[in-house]
Write a protein that holds these residues in place. Structure first.
Motif, mmCIF file in Angstrom:
data_model
loop_
_atom_site.group_PDB
_atom_site.id
_atom_site.type_symbol
_atom_site.label_atom_id
_atom_site.label_comp_id
_atom_site.label_asym_id
_atom_site.label_seq_id
_atom_site.Cartn_x
_atom_site.Cartn_y
_atom_site.Cartn_z
ATOM 1 N N GLN A 138 42.725 40.967 50.056
ATOM 2 C CA GLN A 138 42.889 41.324 48.642
ATOM 3 C C GLN A 138 42.896 40.084 47.770
ATOM 4 O OE1 GLN A 138 42.782 44.421 47.683
ATOM 5 N NE2 GLN A 138 42.956 43.936 45.514
ATOM 6 N N LYS A 139 43.421 38.988 48.360
ATOM 7 C CA LYS A 139 43.470 37.742 47.582
ATOM 8 C C LYS A 139 42.068 37.247 47.245
ATOM 9 C CE LYS A 139 47.848 36.246 49.622
ATOM 10 N NZ LYS A 139 48.528 35.212 50.461
ATOM 11 N N ILE A 140 41.121 37.558 48.130
ATOM 12 C CA ILE A 140 39.749 37.094 47.892
ATOM 13 C C ILE A 140 39.179 37.715 46.626
ATOM 14 C CG2 ILE A 140 37.413 37.074 48.885
ATOM 15 C CD1 ILE A 140 38.685 37.078 51.632
ATOM 16 N N LEU A 141 39.716 38.888 46.301
ATOM 17 C CA LEU A 141 39.178 39.609 45.135
ATOM 18 C C LEU A 141 39.764 39.128 43.813
ATOM 19 C CD1 LEU A 141 39.291 43.202 46.643
ATOM 20 C CD2 LEU A 141 37.408 41.575 46.653
ATOM 21 N N ILE A 142 40.700 38.148 43.908
ATOM 22 C CA ILE A 142 41.341 37.684 42.668
ATOM 23 C C ILE A 142 40.319 37.104 41.713
ATOM 24 C CG2 ILE A 142 42.925 35.970 41.723
ATOM 25 C CD1 ILE A 142 44.707 36.402 44.147
ATOM 26 N N ASN A 143 39.394 36.272 42.260
ATOM 27 C CA ASN A 143 38.384 35.665 41.390
ATOM 28 C C ASN A 143 37.530 36.720 40.701
ATOM 29 O OD1 ASN A 143 39.149 33.042 41.804
ATOM 30 N ND2 ASN A 143 37.827 32.791 43.613
ATOM 31 N N ALA A 144 37.215 37.793 41.471
ATOM 32 C CA ALA A 144 36.444 38.875 40.847
ATOM 33 C C ALA A 144 37.240 39.529 39.717
ATOM 34 C CB ALA A 144 36.059 39.908 41.899
ATOM 35 N N GLU A 145 38.560 39.656 39.954
ATOM 36 C CA GLU A 145 39.406 40.257 38.920
ATOM 37 C C GLU A 145 39.440 39.391 37.680
ATOM 38 O OE1 GLU A 145 40.555 43.119 38.863
ATOM 39 O OE2 GLU A 145 42.008 43.101 37.234
ATOM 40 N N LEU A 146 39.406 38.054 37.942
ATOM 41 C CA LEU A 146 39.395 37.138 36.801
ATOM 42 C C LEU A 146 38.122 37.296 35.988
ATOM 43 C CD1 LEU A 146 40.825 33.914 38.491
ATOM 44 C CD2 LEU A 146 42.027 35.489 36.975
ATOM 45 N N GLU A 147 37.002 37.476 36.685
ATOM 46 C CA GLU A 147 35.744 37.639 35.967
ATOM 47 C C GLU A 147 35.741 38.920 35.115
ATOM 48 O OE1 GLU A 147 34.027 34.204 36.633
ATOM 49 O OE2 GLU A 147 32.943 35.839 35.692
ATOM 50 N N ARG A 148 36.526 39.934 35.586
ATOM 51 C CA ARG A 148 36.585 41.182 34.815
ATOM 52 C C ARG A 148 37.067 40.954 33.397
ATOM 53 N NH1 ARG A 148 40.333 44.912 33.475
ATOM 54 N NH2 ARG A 148 41.979 43.705 34.448
ATOM 55 N N LEU A 149 37.903 39.919 33.252
ATOM 56 C CA LEU A 149 38.460 39.639 31.927
ATOM 57 C C LEU A 149 37.389 39.190 30.946
ATOM 58 C CD1 LEU A 149 41.713 37.767 33.027
ATOM 59 C CD2 LEU A 149 41.467 40.164 32.376
ATOM 60 N N VAL A 150 36.225 38.719 31.505
ATOM 61 C CA VAL A 150 35.157 38.256 30.613
ATOM 62 C C VAL A 150 34.668 39.403 29.717
ATOM 63 C CG1 VAL A 150 32.835 37.269 30.575
ATOM 64 C CG2 VAL A 150 34.504 36.461 32.240
ATOM 65 N N LYS A 151 34.738 40.633 30.207
ATOM 66 C CA LYS A 151 34.192 41.772 29.475
ATOM 67 C C LYS A 151 35.158 42.338 28.429
ATOM 68 C CE LYS A 151 31.673 44.673 31.749
ATOM 69 N NZ LYS A 151 30.330 44.363 31.228
ATOM 70 N N ILE A 152 36.332 41.876 28.454
ATOM 71 C CA ILE A 152 37.321 42.395 27.473
ATOM 72 C C ILE A 152 37.267 41.530 26.212
ATOM 73 C CG2 ILE A 152 39.769 42.860 27.081
ATOM 74 C CD1 ILE A 152 40.050 43.259 30.080
ATOM 75 N N ASN A 153 36.996 42.128 25.091
ATOM 76 C CA ASN A 153 36.769 41.381 23.845
ATOM 77 C C ASN A 153 37.924 41.505 22.839
ATOM 78 O OD1 ASN A 153 34.150 40.550 24.607
ATOM 79 N ND2 ASN A 153 33.450 42.639 24.218
ATOM 80 N N THR A 154 38.982 42.092 23.239
ATOM 81 C CA THR A 154 40.066 42.267 22.260
ATOM 82 C C THR A 154 40.787 40.965 22.008
ATOM 83 O OG1 THR A 154 41.664 42.852 23.961
ATOM 84 C CG2 THR A 154 40.376 44.637 23.038
ATOM 85 N N ASP A 155 41.317 40.855 20.750
ATOM 86 C CA ASP A 155 42.037 39.641 20.381
ATOM 87 C C ASP A 155 43.284 39.435 21.226
ATOM 88 O OD1 ASP A 155 41.357 40.168 16.852
ATOM 89 O OD2 ASP A 155 40.173 39.198 18.430
ATOM 90 N N GLU A 156 43.818 40.572 21.797
ATOM 91 C CA GLU A 156 45.069 40.492 22.526
ATOM 92 C C GLU A 156 44.953 39.606 23.767
ATOM 93 O OE1 GLU A 156 46.498 44.265 23.639
ATOM 94 O OE2 GLU A 156 48.177 43.508 24.776
ATOM 95 N N ILE A 157 43.730 39.613 24.377
ATOM 96 C CA ILE A 157 43.621 38.865 25.646
ATOM 97 C C ILE A 157 42.746 37.615 25.521
ATOM 98 C CG2 ILE A 157 43.960 40.919 27.046
ATOM 99 C CD1 ILE A 157 40.947 40.976 27.503
ATOM 100 N N ILE A 158 42.410 37.239 24.260
ATOM 101 C CA ILE A 158 41.534 36.065 24.096
ATOM 102 C C ILE A 158 42.169 34.829 24.734
ATOM 103 C CG2 ILE A 158 40.601 34.447 22.409
ATOM 104 C CD1 ILE A 158 39.989 36.795 20.598
ATOM 105 N N SER A 159 43.465 34.629 24.443
ATOM 106 C CA SER A 159 44.107 33.436 24.982
ATOM 107 C C SER A 159 44.172 33.481 26.515
ATOM 108 C CB SER A 159 45.502 33.272 24.381
ATOM 109 O OG SER A 159 46.292 34.409 24.696
ATOM 110 N N LYS A 160 44.481 34.707 27.030
ATOM 111 C CA LYS A 160 44.517 34.834 28.484
ATOM 112 C C LYS A 160 43.133 34.611 29.082
ATOM 113 C CE LYS A 160 48.382 38.097 28.579
ATOM 114 N NZ LYS A 160 48.824 39.439 28.992
ATOM 115 N N GLU A 161 42.108 35.148 28.376
ATOM 116 C CA GLU A 161 40.731 34.968 28.874
ATOM 117 C C GLU A 161 40.368 33.504 28.934
ATOM 118 O OE1 GLU A 161 36.134 36.069 27.641
ATOM 119 O OE2 GLU A 161 37.808 36.858 26.483
#
Length: 746
Positions: A119-142
């Protein structure tokens, strides 16, 4: 009892070959087998079909044996066919005598832990998922996560459903050299190494068909600089995940690792190939005298599979060796830590072996050489020496052995008798050759002994006087004896009595000289007759012509006598002319040898007899592919060719135009020339014995004197050749001429 009650760990014993000997409750819980079901079976039942094909159980046992303990993880199979991820520890167990008793095996089911790590291997993939989120709420996290991704040492790429790259991390360019723009126009097929492309295509298809299933692939891809690098790529299909919508590819450059692994494999393979190809047997033993390696040659020497020996104890496998010279040598090398050499005989296999035993930190390395043939040869040599001594003493030669300084070492009975007969001295070992030499011969003997240091042998003939004006002749031969370094170490002197041969040679030389002189006298006599008779014969012919001119009546008795006289004198003149021709042929043998072109020779003959060829419509075909030129006497060769061609035309078969075939071939050291025609043929049964005789004619329907074949045979033999004939009536004739390639001048 304590082990038996443990339920979370499978703990059991294996014998040295991997067969199960004990079973606890933990093993039953994890693997599903009861003790009655599993004890006695091989541990390979717990491995997948793929691992069994790759002999993974045997490799794990070998690693445990080599290192005393071995840890590993992998998929294992339960009784019901399901698999689990197992953590395995194998430990070697030895008895009180230091012999391998087997292996202790501890297995733990860590499937859940494995899933957690996956499951840990999928962390990087999960991180890439954040690229598709465009809301201001997660800009800093992105931004934070993007920086983590961009600064990751591994490369990350996102691929769409068509496997086109739409995102690459910064490390991707560092790994393969392509920037985003350059990579965007490159289809992945053009970058993957052609040999690896089928594997990559198959992996990508599996990834597309199996969402959320990570797949690992290692292959070569082209660097921007043109060379190929090895990358290890973890692919996961997250196209259906609304937060990711991509095939996530995590990859890293593993070129150094792959090259190192390949070099290690090659090195190990080379070592194994070398050890398997050497002519000696080779084994390695641990400190308990258990086999850890045996090459193919040893198996051939023992008549068994060398791999069967691995893990077995030497003394248990070959109990007949215990207490032998080999047994003691092995223990001596192990205890002293020093190299030991040993020879021994193993009776069960009727086998002599030579061992070179080298101590190592792990135990012993032993080279074993089969010396059975050498031992048999040594035994045979002892017998041969006895036989040679018998030959030495019973030889008809007188034989003396000297050392390199000319000192007598040994001699046979004949040599002793000759020394007493001709030198009036007793032959003794230790005396110099000069002791038996006359004063005037000592310098010659010294030169010969010195020369033998450079030459292999010296041969000459010598004579000694005997009573009653007799002489005895010997063939003397001095031979240099070389040692293993090819240096002179001794001299053999042999004397062979050749008196009878010498007398025969002298008589033969006398008879040869006498025959040569008689032949010269006959030639001179023939020459005198052929020349001195020409004038009287010419006078008689002239007187006969005058008498005819003066009107002697041909019908009268005197006229008839005159005609008979004229005819007889004419025949005598022809004989004298023929005799002169034969003498001219003999004299022609003194001509100079030259390279004779056979095609040109045929052309010259055809030109000379052109009228005869045209008149009889003769056809002459030639095949000189075997040999087209040869060193010979051109005059002889011309005469031979002309006589044979003219004969073929003269004795043509009625109603058939003459066909003459001339061909050549090489037969070892001989050149063969064949003349074959379609003429009348010859009855060889009737006329074969006289075919080449002088004035022998067997077909009087054609004009001739019977000189042609006589001259051909004489000329061929003068050239050192032979002539053969094959013929049948009305089927033609074939003459076969054989000449040595190095011609003999008669």
């Amino acid at each position: 009892m304590l082990i038996d009650q443990i339920e979370d760990y499978a703990i059991f014993m294996l014998d040295p070959n991997g067969y199960i000997q004990s079973w606890n409750k933990g093993a039953e819980n994890i693997k599903g087998y009861t003790a009655d079901e599993i004890i006695g079976q091989h541990i390979s039942v717990f491995y997948t079909e793929k691992d069994r094909r790759e002999n993974m159980p045997g490799k794990i046992l070998s690693e445990a044996l080599r290192n005393n303990i071995y840890k590993t993880e992998g998929w294992r199979v339960k009784k019901d066919g399901s698999v689990f991820w197992a953590h395995v520890v194998l430990t070697t167990v030895y008895d009180d005598h230091g012999r391998l008793a087997g292996f202790a095996k501890v297995t733990r089911d860590i499937t859940e832990l494995k899933k957690s790590e996956d499951q840990k291997i999928l962390i990087n993939a999960e991180l890439e998922r954040l690229v598709k989120i465009n809301t201001d709420e997660i800009i800093s996290k992105e931004r934070r996560f993007r920086k983590l991704i961009e600064n990751s040492y591994d490369g990350i790429s996102l691929l769409d459903r068509n496997l086109q790259v739409f995102y690459r991390s910064r490390s991707a360019e560092r790994i393969n050299g392509w920037n985003d723009v350059e990579r965007a126009v490159q289809p992945y097929e053009s970058l993957v190494h052609p040999d690896d492309l089928p594997q990559v295509v198959a992996t990508l298809n599996d990834v597309l068909e199996h969402p959320n299933k990570p797949m690992l692939s290692t292959y070569r891809t082209q660097h921007k600089k043109g060379h190929y690098i090895w990358i290890e790529c973890l692919l996961n299909n997250r196209l259906d995940d609304p937060d990711i919508g991509a095939v996530v590819c995590n990859f890293k450059d593993v070129t150094d690792r792959v090259v190192a692994e390949e070099q290690l494999r090659e090195k190990n393979k080379q070592i194994e190939n070398i050890l398997d190809s050497i002519t000696d047997g080779f084994i390695t033993l641990d400190k308990n005298f258990n086999y850890t390696y045996a090459n193919r040659r040893l198996g051939e020497m023992l008549g068994l599979d060398s791999q069967w020996l691995i893990g077995r104890n030497v003394w248990e496998t070959f109990p007949d060796v215990v207490g032998s010279s080999t047994y003691k040598a092995f223990y001596k090398a192990m205890e002293t830590g020093q190299y030991v050499w040993n020879e021994d005989y193993y009776a069960p296999l009727n086998f002599w072996e030579e061992s070179h035993i080298y101590p190592t930190p792990q135990g012993l390395s032993v080279f074993i050489r089969d010396i059975t043939e050498r031992k048999l040869a040594e035994a045979s040599l002892l017998q041969s020496e006895s036989n040679l001594r018998s030959v030495f003493e019973n030889s008809e030669h007188a034989i003396i052995l000297f050392d390199i300084q000319g000192i007598v070492v040994s001699f046979n009975h004949n040599a002793s008798e000759l020394a007493a007969l001709h030198f009036h001295k007793e032959l003794k070992a230790g005396l110099s050759a000069f002791y038996y030499s006359s004063p005037e011969r000592k310098d010659d003997v010294l030169k010969m002994i010195e020369s033998l240091k450079e030459k292999s042998s010296i041969t000459y003939e010598v004579s000694y006087p005997l009573p009653h004006n007799q002489t005895v002749w010997y063939e003397v031969r001095w031979v240099s004896v070389l040692n293993n370094e090819k240096q002179p170490s001794g001299i053999i002197l042999t004397l062979k009595n050749i008196t009878e041969k010498k007398m025969a040679d002298l008589e033969r030389d006398r008879m040869t000289a006498d025959l040569i002189q008689r032949n010269k006298d006959l030639e001179q006599f023939t020459y005198i007759i052929s020349h001195n008779l020409r004038a009287p014969v010419a006078n008689i012919m002239g007187l006969a012509d005058i008498m005819q001119l003066n009107g002697v009546d041909g019908d009268s008795e005197n006229g008839q006598a005159l005609d008979a006289l004229t005819e007889s004198v004419g025949n005598l003149d022809k004989v004298i002319i023929d005799l002169n021709n034969i003498l001219q042929v003999n004299n022609a043998a003194n001509e100079t040898l030259e390279m004779v072109s056979l095609p040109r020779l045929v052309d010259e003959v055809k030109t000379a007899i052109a009228d005869l060829v045209v008149k009889n419509r003769a056809k002459i075909s030639c095949d000189f592919s075997g040999i087209s030129e040869m060193m010979s006497l051109k005059g002889y060769m011309y005469s031979i060719f002309q006589n044979l061609i003219v004969n073929s035309i003269k004795y043509k078969r009625a109603g058939a135009d003459p066909l003459i075939g001339i061909s050549t071939r090489l037969d070892g050291s001989k050149a063969c020339i064949c003349f074959k025609d379609n003429g009348r043929g010859i009855d060889l049964l009737r006329y074969g014995r006289h075919l080449f005789g002088l004035y022998k004619r067997f077909d009087v329907s054609v004009e001739g004197k019977g000189m042609g074949l006589f001259m051909v045979k004489m000329q061929v033999e003068r050239l050192g050749g032979k002539i053969k004939v094959k013929s049948n009536l009305d089927e033609g004739t074939e003459f076969i001429l054989e000449f040595p390639l190095k011609p003999v001048q008669g």
